[in-house]
Scaffold this motif. Structure first.
Motif, PDB file in Angstrom:
ATOM      1  N   UNK A  44      47.067  23.156  44.097  1.00  0.00           N
ATOM      2  CA  UNK A  44      47.127  22.563  45.439  1.00  0.00           C
ATOM      3  C   UNK A  44      46.951  23.624  46.517  1.00  0.00           C
ATOM      4  N   UNK A  45      47.578  24.800  46.294  1.00  0.00           N
ATOM      5  CA  UNK A  45      47.454  25.884  47.274  1.00  0.00           C
ATOM      6  C   UNK A  45      46.009  26.372  47.341  1.00  0.00           C
ATOM      7  N   UNK A  46      45.349  26.488  46.155  1.00  0.00           N
ATOM      8  CA  UNK A  46      43.936  26.897  46.130  1.00  0.00           C
ATOM      9  C   UNK A  46      43.091  25.944  46.969  1.00  0.00           C
ATOM     10  N   UNK A  47      43.326  24.673  46.770  1.00  0.00           N
ATOM     11  CA  UNK A  47      42.527  23.697  47.533  1.00  0.00           C
ATOM     12  C   UNK A  47      42.820  23.816  49.018  1.00  0.00           C
ATOM     13  N   UNK A  48      44.070  24.119  49.365  1.00  0.00           N
ATOM     14  CA  UNK A  48      44.403  24.298  50.788  1.00  0.00           C
ATOM     15  C   UNK A  48      43.692  25.525  51.375  1.00  0.00           C
ATOM     16  N   UNK A  49      43.675  26.619  50.587  1.00  0.00           N
ATOM     17  CA  UNK A  49      42.991  27.835  51.041  1.00  0.00           C
ATOM     18  C   UNK A  49      41.504  27.561  51.232  1.00  0.00           C
ATOM     19  N   UNK A  50      40.891  26.820  50.295  1.00  0.00           N
ATOM     20  CA  UNK A  50      39.465  26.477  50.410  1.00  0.00           C
ATOM     21  C   UNK A  50      39.234  25.646  51.663  1.00  0.00           C
ATOM     22  N   UNK A  51      40.144  24.708  51.904  1.00  0.00           N
ATOM     23  CA  UNK A  51      39.992  23.832  53.065  1.00  0.00           C
ATOM     24  C   UNK A  51      40.103  24.610  54.366  1.00  0.00           C
ATOM     25  N   UNK A  52      40.907  25.672  54.356  1.00  0.00           N
ATOM     26  CA  UNK A  52      41.099  26.452  55.582  1.00  0.00           C
ATOM     27  C   UNK A  52      39.946  27.409  55.812  1.00  0.00           C
ATOM     28  N   UNK A  53      39.516  28.103  54.763  1.00  0.00           N
ATOM     29  CA  UNK A  53      38.536  29.179  54.958  1.00  0.00           C
ATOM     30  C   UNK A  53      37.093  28.739  54.701  1.00  0.00           C
ATOM     31  N   UNK A  54      36.848  27.865  53.756  1.00  0.00           N
ATOM     32  CA  UNK A  54      35.466  27.464  53.437  1.00  0.00           C
ATOM     33  C   UNK A  54      35.398  25.957  53.259  1.00  0.00           C
ATOM     34  N   UNK A  55      35.683  25.203  54.306  1.00  0.00           N
ATOM     35  CA  UNK A  55      35.693  23.745  54.150  1.00  0.00           C
ATOM     36  C   UNK A  55      34.333  23.160  53.820  1.00  0.00           C
ATOM     37  N   UNK A  56      33.279  23.898  54.134  1.00  0.00           N
ATOM     38  CA  UNK A  56      31.947  23.374  53.880  1.00  0.00           C
ATOM     39  C   UNK A  56      31.484  23.603  52.442  1.00  0.00           C
ATOM     40  N   UNK A  58      32.144  22.555  49.283  1.00  0.00           N
ATOM     41  CA  UNK A  58      32.861  21.529  48.500  1.00  0.00           C
ATOM     42  C   UNK A  58      32.873  21.819  47.000  1.00  0.00           C
ATOM     43  N   UNK A  59      31.895  22.594  46.523  1.00  0.00           N
ATOM     44  CA  UNK A  59      31.843  22.897  45.077  1.00  0.00           C
ATOM     45  C   UNK A  59      33.052  23.718  44.635  1.00  0.00           C
ATOM     46  N   UNK A  60      33.647  24.439  45.618  1.00  0.00           N
ATOM     47  CA  UNK A  60      34.809  25.256  45.248  1.00  0.00           C
ATOM     48  C   UNK A  60      36.019  24.390  44.856  1.00  0.00           C
ATOM     49  N   UNK A  61      36.015  23.138  45.279  1.00  0.00           N
ATOM     50  CA  UNK A  61      37.162  22.275  44.976  1.00  0.00           C
ATOM     51  C   UNK A  61      37.235  21.891  43.480  1.00  0.00           C
ATOM     52  N   UNK A  62      36.076  21.956  42.799  1.00  0.00           N
ATOM     53  CA  UNK A  62      36.042  21.464  41.413  1.00  0.00           C
ATOM     54  C   UNK A  62      37.027  22.224  40.497  1.00  0.00           C
ATOM     55  N   UNK A 152      20.611  39.051  34.481  1.00  0.00           N
ATOM     56  CA  UNK A 152      19.376  38.270  34.299  1.00  0.00           C
ATOM     57  C   UNK A 152      19.245  37.175  35.358  1.00  0.00           C
ATOM     58  N   UNK A 153      20.215  37.131  36.266  1.00  0.00           N
ATOM     59  CA  UNK A 153      20.198  36.140  37.354  1.00  0.00           C
ATOM     60  C   UNK A 153      20.239  34.720  36.836  1.00  0.00           C
ATOM     61  N   UNK A 154      21.010  34.507  35.786  1.00  0.00           N
ATOM     62  CA  UNK A 154      21.149  33.166  35.200  1.00  0.00           C
ATOM     63  C   UNK A 154      22.251  32.387  35.892  1.00  0.00           C
ATOM     64  N   UNK A 155      23.355  33.072  36.249  1.00  0.00           N
ATOM     65  CA  UNK A 155      24.485  32.383  36.846  1.00  0.00           C
ATOM     66  C   UNK A 155      24.120  31.861  38.229  1.00  0.00           C
ATOM     67  N   UNK A 156      24.754  30.782  38.649  1.00  0.00           N
ATOM     68  CA  UNK A 156      24.524  30.294  40.020  1.00  0.00           C
ATOM     69  C   UNK A 156      24.951  31.363  41.017  1.00  0.00           C
ATOM     70  N   UNK A 157      24.325  31.396  42.135  1.00  0.00           N
ATOM     71  CA  UNK A 157      24.659  32.391  43.159  1.00  0.00           C
ATOM     72  C   UNK A 157      26.058  32.138  43.676  1.00  0.00           C
ATOM     73  N   UNK A 158      26.832  33.215  43.788  1.00  0.00           N
ATOM     74  CA  UNK A 158      28.205  33.094  44.262  1.00  0.00           C
ATOM     75  C   UNK A 158      28.211  32.743  45.731  1.00  0.00           C
ATOM     76  N   UNK A 159      28.968  31.731  46.139  1.00  0.00           N
ATOM     77  CA  UNK A 159      29.029  31.375  47.560  1.00  0.00           C
ATOM     78  C   UNK A 159      29.708  32.483  48.335  1.00  0.00           C
ATOM     79  N   UNK A 160      29.388  32.646  49.579  1.00  0.00           N
ATOM     80  CA  UNK A 160      30.035  33.682  50.385  1.00  0.00           C
ATOM     81  C   UNK A 160      31.524  33.413  50.533  1.00  0.00           C
ATOM     82  N   UNK A 161      32.288  34.473  50.348  1.00  0.00           N
ATOM     83  CA  UNK A 161      33.747  34.336  50.402  1.00  0.00           C
ATOM     84  C   UNK A 161      34.297  35.301  51.422  1.00  0.00           C
ATOM     85  N   UNK A 162      35.019  34.793  52.431  1.00  0.00           N
ATOM     86  CA  UNK A 162      35.647  35.686  53.394  1.00  0.00           C
ATOM     87  C   UNK A 162      36.636  36.611  52.690  1.00  0.00           C
ATOM     88  N   UNK A 163      36.708  37.843  53.178  1.00  0.00           N
ATOM     89  CA  UNK A 163      37.604  38.813  52.533  1.00  0.00           C
ATOM     90  C   UNK A 163      39.061  38.358  52.568  1.00  0.00           C
TER      91      UNK A 163
END
Length: 531
Positions: A44-56, A58-62, A152-163
Motif C-alpha cells: 500500500x505504501x509503494x502504491x502511495x509513493x507511486x501516486x505521489x511521485x509518478x502518478x502518470x 500506471x505500469x508501476x502499480x502492477x 542486449x536491450x531485451x528488457x523494457x526501458x526503465x521508466x524515469x524515477x525521481x531520486x
C-alpha cells in the motif's frame, strides 16, 4: 519401518512434513502473520509513493498490486488452516513478485531488487534449507539474466524515477526487510526457549521415571517378584533387575527363550513346556517349577498374559516371576513336622497310615502280597536308666539308620512311638509262601542289624569323655496282607500281636501272625514294653 530421519530424504523431509502440522509452527505463528501484514502495508505504501511521485506511470502499480493480492490471498488461505499452501505462497510468492517487478522496471537497477536476500531467508525459514539453496541459485540466474537482457536491450526501458522516490523505495524495502529479520530472530528465540522448556520438562519427567523405576525395582526386590516381557516372534526376553537376580543372569541383557529353558530343572522341563503350550492356546499361565542357579535350586512361580494378533497368533507375553524358595522350604518343613518323626526323620504314624492304605489298594489291584513288621527294641529302658534319655535317643537314631540300610527304597520305615518301629514291605509275590520267605529274610536281616553292639561317646561337663557299649535286640512281629477285607488298623493290631509273641519268647525273635496260634496262646504282655 517409516522414519523421519531417512538417509534418503534427510532433514528437508522432516521440515517439509512438519509444515503440515500447525503445532509445529506455533512458535512462528506470529512471524507468519506479521510478515503478511508488512507485505500488505508495504504494498500500500509503494502504491502511495507511486501516486505521489509518478502518478502518470500506471505500469508501476502492477508490482505492488501483485504483492498486495499475493499477501491477501496467503492470509485467507492461512485463516482456513491451509498451512502448507500458505507457507509456500508467502515464501515463493514474494520471490516471484520481486522478480516480476524487476523484470519490467529496469532489472538490476530496480530498487526492489535489494529485497532478494530477505526473500531467500524467508524461504529457508518457512520451507527448508534445500529450498533456500534453490532460491539462491535462481536469484543468481535471474540477476545474470537481467544483466544479459540489459546488454542486449531485451528488457523494457526503465521508466524515469525521481531520486527522492528511489530513496524512499529503498528505505521502505530496508525497513520492511529489517522488521522481518527482527521478527524472524524473535521467532527463533521463542522456539529455542520453547525447546529449552520442553527439554527441562523431559529431563524432569525422565528423573521422575527413573525414581519410579528405582522404587519399582526396590518393591520387586522386597517381594522377590520380577517382571519380564517376551517377544514371541524373536523369542527375546527382557528381564527386570529382580528377574535377572532370580535367574542369576547379568542385568540389562536381553535373554532368549532357549537360555531360559536351560535354567529349568530337568525334572520340571516337561511341565514347563506343557504350561507354555497351553498358554499359546489361550489357557491361563500360572505354574510353579524349579530352576538351577549355580549350585543352588530355586523354586519359581510364574504368571503371564499373552497378547494375540487378529489372526489368533500369539505375539507377546508379559509376566512376572516370583522366587518362592523360602515358602517351599517352609512348606517342606511343615510337611516334615506333620508327617515325620522329629528325632529320627522317619515317617511318623500318620504318614505310615497313609502309605499303608496306598499299599493295600495297590495289593488289591496287583495280587501281590505285602508285609508289615512291628518292632520293639528290647532293654532300651536299661540304657535310659543308666545313662539318660539323651543316650537313649542316640540309640534310636542309630537304630533308624540300621533299619533304612536293611530295606529297599520302595519300602517304608516308620517310628511308631517311643521304642517301636514299623517296616512295611510292598509288592512281594503273588504266592503266600514265597512272600513269607522274602519277609522272613528281611526280618532276619533287621534282627541281626539291630542286635549288633551300639557304641556311644558320652561327653560329661568338666570330665573326660567316656565310651559306652550297649546291646539292644528287637522283638519283631510280621503279618502278611493281600486284598484284606480288614482295615489298616486291624493289620497294625495283628502285627503288634505277633510282636508280643516274640517279646514273650524272650525277645530278639521273629514271629509271624497266625490267628489260630495267637488265639490259643496266653496273652502275657509285660508291664514295661521297653524292658
Amino acid at each position: 519401518m517409516n522414519s523421519d530421519h531417512s538417509p534418503l530424504t534427510g532433514v528437508s523431509r522432516l521440515e517439509e512434513d512438519n509444515t503440515e502440522n500447525p503445532q509445529f509452527w506455533e512458535p512462528s505463528h506470529a512471524f507468519i502473520k506479521y510478515a503478511i501484514a508488512f507485505l500488505l502495508v508495504g504494498s500500500a505504501v509503494f502504491m502511495l509513493v507511486i501516486h505521489v511521485f509518478t502518478p502518470d506511470q500506471t505500469a508501476r502499480y502492477y508490482g505492488p498490486i501483485a504483492m498486495f493480492l499475493m499477501a491477501l490471498t496467503t492470509w485467507l488461505v492461512l485463516a482456513c488452516g491451509g498451512w502448507r499452501p500458505a507457507v509456500y505462497m508467502l515464501a515463493v510468492g514474494v520471490w516471484l513478485t520481486i522478480t516480476g517487478i524487476s523484470m519490467f522496471n529496469g532489472g538490476v537497477r530496480t530498487p526492489i531488487i535489494i529485497a532478494y536476500p530477505t526473500s531467500i531467508i524467508l524461504i529457508g525459514w518457512l520451507i527448508s534449507t534445500r529450498t533456500a539453496l534453490v532460491a539462491a541459485a535462481l536469484t543468481v540466474s535471474a540477476i545474470i539474466g537481467f544483466e544479459v537482457a540489459d546488454s542486449w536491450a531485451i528488457l523494457p526501458a526503465a521508466p524515469p524515477t525521481p531520486s527522492t522516490m528511489h530513496g524512499i523505495v529503498q528505505i521502505l524495502v530496508v525497513a520492511i526487510s529489517t522488521l522481518l529479520i527482527v521478527l524472524l530472530v524473535k521467532s527463533y528465540q521463542n522456539r529455542v526457549r520453547e525447546v529449552s522448556r520442553l527439554g527441562n520438562d523431559l529431563a524432569l519427567r525422565a528423573a521422575e521415571l527413573e525414581t519410579h523405576k528405582s522404587e519399582l525395582q526396590q518393591a520387586q526386590a522386597v517381594a522377590s517378584i520380577g517382571s519380564w516381557v517376551c517377544d514371541l516372534a524373536t523369542q527375546a526376553i527382557r528381564l527386570s533387575a529382580e528377574t535377572s537376580r532370580i535367574f542369576g543372569v547379568p542385568g540389562g541383557i536381553v535373554q532368549t527363550y532357549g537360555a531360559y529353558r536351560a535354567k529349568v530343572c530337568a525334572q520340571d522341563l516337561n511341565a514347563v513346556t506343557r504350561a507354555w503350550q497351553g498358554a499359546l492356546k489361550g489357557e491361563k499361565l500360572d505354574h510353579e517349577y524349579r530352576i538351577v542357579v549355580g549350585d543352588t535350586t530355586r523354586w519359581i512361580r510364574e504368571k503371564a498374559e499373552l497378547e494375540f494378533a487378529a489372526d489368533g497368533t500369539a505375539v507377546r507375553a508379559v509376566g512376572i516371576a516370583q522366587d518362592i524358595t523360602e515358602r517351599k522350604q517352609m512348606e517342606h518343613q511343615v510337611h516334615l513336622m506333620a508327617f515325620h518323626d522329629e528325632l529320627t526323620g522317619l515317617p511318623n504314624r500318620r504318614l505310615l497310615g497313609d502309605r499303608l492304605s496306598q499299599v493295600m489298594a495297590a495289593s488289591k489291584r496287583t495280587g501281590l502280597y505285602g508285609a508289615l513288621m512291628f518292632l520293639d527294641l528290647d532293654k532300651l529302658k536299661v540304657l535310659n536308666d543308666s545313662h539318660g534319655h539323651k543316650v537313649g535317643d542316640l540309640l534310636l537314631v542309630e537304630a533308624a539308620d540300621r533299619l533304612r540300610s536293611c530295606v529297599r527304597e520302595m519300602d517304608t520305615v516308620a517310628r511308631f512311638s517311643g521304642d517301636e518301629f514299623v517296616v512295611m514291605l510292598p509288592e512281594l509275590d503273588t504266592d503266600k509262601s514265597q512272600s513269607t520267605i522274602q519277609a522272613r529274610i528281611v526280618a532276619e536281616k533287621i534282627r541281626a542289624a539291630l542286635a549288633r553292639p551300639y557304641e556311644f561317646v558320652i561327653q560329661h561337663e568338666g570330665k573326660a569323655e567316656t565310651s559306652v557299649e550297649h546291646r539292644c535286640t528287637a522283638s519283631i512281629g510280621v503279618v502278611l496282607f493281600i486284598e484284606q477285607k480288614v482295615g489298616r488298623d486291624e493289620i497294625l493290631k495283628r502285627a503288634d500281636a505277633a510282636m508280643y509273641q516274640a517279646k514273650n519268647a524272650g525277645g530278639d525273635a521273629i514271629r509271624f501272625y497266625d490267628s489260630l496260634v495267637l488265639a490259643s496262646a496266653p496273652r502275657e504282655q509285660p508291664a514295661d514294653r521297653s524292658a
